[in-house]
Design an enzyme around this catalytic site. Structure first.
Site, PDB file in Angstrom:
ATOM      1  CB  THR A   1      67.362  53.263  19.542  1.00  0.00           C
ATOM      2  OG1 THR A   1      68.793  53.228  19.559  1.00  0.00           O
ATOM      3  CG2 THR A   1      66.891  54.561  20.168  1.00  0.00           C
TER       4      THR A   1
ATOM      5  CG  ASN B   1      71.984  51.494   9.986  1.00  0.00           C
ATOM      6  OD1 ASN B   1      71.663  52.465  10.650  1.00  0.00           O
ATOM      7  ND2 ASN B   1      72.801  50.548  10.446  1.00  0.00           N
TER       8      ASN B   1
ATOM      9  CB  SER C   1      60.015  51.124   8.918  1.00  0.00           C
ATOM     10  OG  SER C   1      61.099  50.253   8.680  1.00  0.00           O
TER      11      SER C   1
ATOM     12  CD  GLU D   1      72.528  50.484  14.186  1.00  0.00           C
ATOM     13  OE1 GLU D   1      71.596  51.117  14.704  1.00  0.00           O
ATOM     14  OE2 GLU D   1      73.070  50.808  13.124  1.00  0.00           O
TER      15      GLU D   1
ATOM     16  CB  THR E   1      79.578  56.502  22.005  1.00  0.00           C
ATOM     17  OG1 THR E   1      80.932  56.707  21.629  1.00  0.00           O
ATOM     18  CG2 THR E   1      78.865  55.766  20.906  1.00  0.00           C
TER      19      THR E   1
ATOM     20  CE  LYS F   1      70.430  54.526  22.104  1.00  0.00           C
ATOM     21  NZ  LYS F   1      70.760  54.797  20.648  1.00  0.00           N
TER      22      LYS F   1
END
Length: 414
Positions: A160, A409, A414, A283, A197, A186
């Site tokens: 993702t 985040n 979107s 991230e 996780t 992932k």
């Protein structure tokens, strides 16, 4: 990221296809509007597998978690295939379980197996309805396109916000049998030490009973995925499963003997390395953080302290700023829910650029800020905590907290 060496185990290519008898494929089925991005994958073993799973502890559970857990219960720990999709988590939907069960039936019909022999996983946006149409339309080409080198296509399909694919495989011997174990994972955000996780799928050609594969997985999760934190959020869809088809030809592992320990160590190596990969690709992350706690009175104490340090938002920010603010390490150690003497604690920072002592016996020591900043400028930073109160040890993994985490985040849907 450098993989740690272990005697008797050799890293090989292939991910979930490294072990004998496994094939895989991934493609874009229209769940992700970006046609260049795979969003569905299938992994299949030519022989039935002993299988085990560990799942999220979040009270809100994705439909695939519920269905996979029930499937393995119905099949008495036997699985034949993995079906997974990205972009949509199939969570908090009134028809989520129905969709997951239908998808399992579609895969089973295409492969000639039972629906309860399918492990299913989904990841992506929560609360968005998932249509069965992509599964109906693409199951046939997905299955027909499976190959023994399809692991990259499969690993790409579960990504993702990940920036890199996460795959590890090792080769080892049990007696005279040459065995393999591999996996794909992932995960980049919503990662917190409260189980496994995100999505993690492992495969092996070792012969082992469902009971012992479950025991090995449950034990290894405690010192790998359970010791990982990116942002303090536990996903609704966290799943880790292991499948082993026995094609290596080793004598069936049905007791906790030397063969079992060899298998368990292989599982640890694959899961530990994928844990590090998940941390490094957090991230917005720019640094992998590893906290090693030694000299603890018990392993549980070491785990609690390592996790406390790696979860600290203030420490994460300090590491991003390359600031050797060791007080934030002591603070995180101090609120860890464990019994130990803080006045005996030593702390060092280490990286490829060197090692520096910043705390001895619970108090600061003089050090060069310039040297410390250079050490903390590396992409992988080790925080070394010595308790001097026993022989137990543990590690935890995480990443720094950067501006990009908020940006990613802020517009995730979107």
């Amino acid at each position: 990221m450098k993989l740690e060496n272990f005697e008797g185990y050799t890293y090989v290519d292939g991910g979930v296809c490294a072990a004998r008898g496994f094939v895989a494929n991934g493609l874009n089925a229209g769940i992700n509007p970006d046609k260049k991005k795979n969003d569905m994958c299938l992994v299949y073993s030519q022989e039935p597998c002993s299988a085990a799973g560990v799942y999220t502890q979040n009270k809100v559970k994705g439909a695939p978690v519920i269905v996979t857990r029930e499937n393995l219960k119905k099949s008495h720990g036997i699985a034949h295939a993995i079906l997974a999709n990205s972009k949509n988590a199939n969570t908090c939907n009134f028809d989520g379980i129905e969709i997951a069960e239908k998808a399992c039936r579609l895969a089973a019909d295409q492969l000639g197996i039972k629906p309860e022999e399918v492990i299913i996983g989904s990841t992506g946006v929560i609360g968005q309805r998932l249509s069965i149409q992509p599964f109906e339309e693409y199951m046939k080409p997905l299955a027909e396109g499976m190959t023994a080198d399809g692991n990259d296509r499969a690993a790409y399909a579960i990504m993702t916000t990940d920036t890199v694919m996460k795959q590890v495989a090792v080769e080892f011997k049990i007696g005279d049998a040459l065995c393999r174990m591999g996996g794909m994972a992932k995960g980049s955000g919503m990662i917190h030490p409260n189980m496994a996780t995100t999505l993690n799928f492992l495969t092996s050609d070792v012969a082992i009973t469902p009971e012992l594969i479950q025991k090995a997985l449950s034990d290894v999760v405690k010192v790998t995925y359970n010791c990982l934190s990116v942002d303090g959020d536990t996903s609704t869809n966290d799943t880790v499963t292991v499948m082993a088809n026995g094609l290596a030809g080793n004598k069936l592992i049905d007791k906790e003997d030397e063969a079992y320990e060899i298998f368990r160590q292989a599982l640890y190596i694959v899961m530990m390395n994928m844990t590090r990969m998940l941390a490094a690709d957090g991230e917005g992350a720019s640094k992998l953080l590893e906290c090693s706690v030694t000299g603890a009175p018990a392993q549980e104490t070491a785990i609690i302290i390592a996790k406390s340090v790696i979860r600290s938002p203030l420490l994460k920010c300090a590491m991003f700023g390359e600031d050797a603010n060791w007080g934030r390490v002591l603070c995180a150690i101090g609120y860890a829910e464990a019994e130990f003497d803080i006045d005996k604690v030593d702390v060092d920072f280490e990286s490829e650029f060197g090692k520096i002592a910043v705390c001895r016996d619970g108090s600061g020591v003089e050090f060069s800020e310039e040297e410390a900043a250079k050490i903390l400028s590396a992409e992988e930073i080790h925080i070394l905590v010595e308790l001097k109160q026993g022989k137990a040890q543990a590690k935890a993994w995480g990443c720094d907290l950067t501006y990009d985490y908020v940006k990613i985040n802020g517009d995730y849907r979107s």
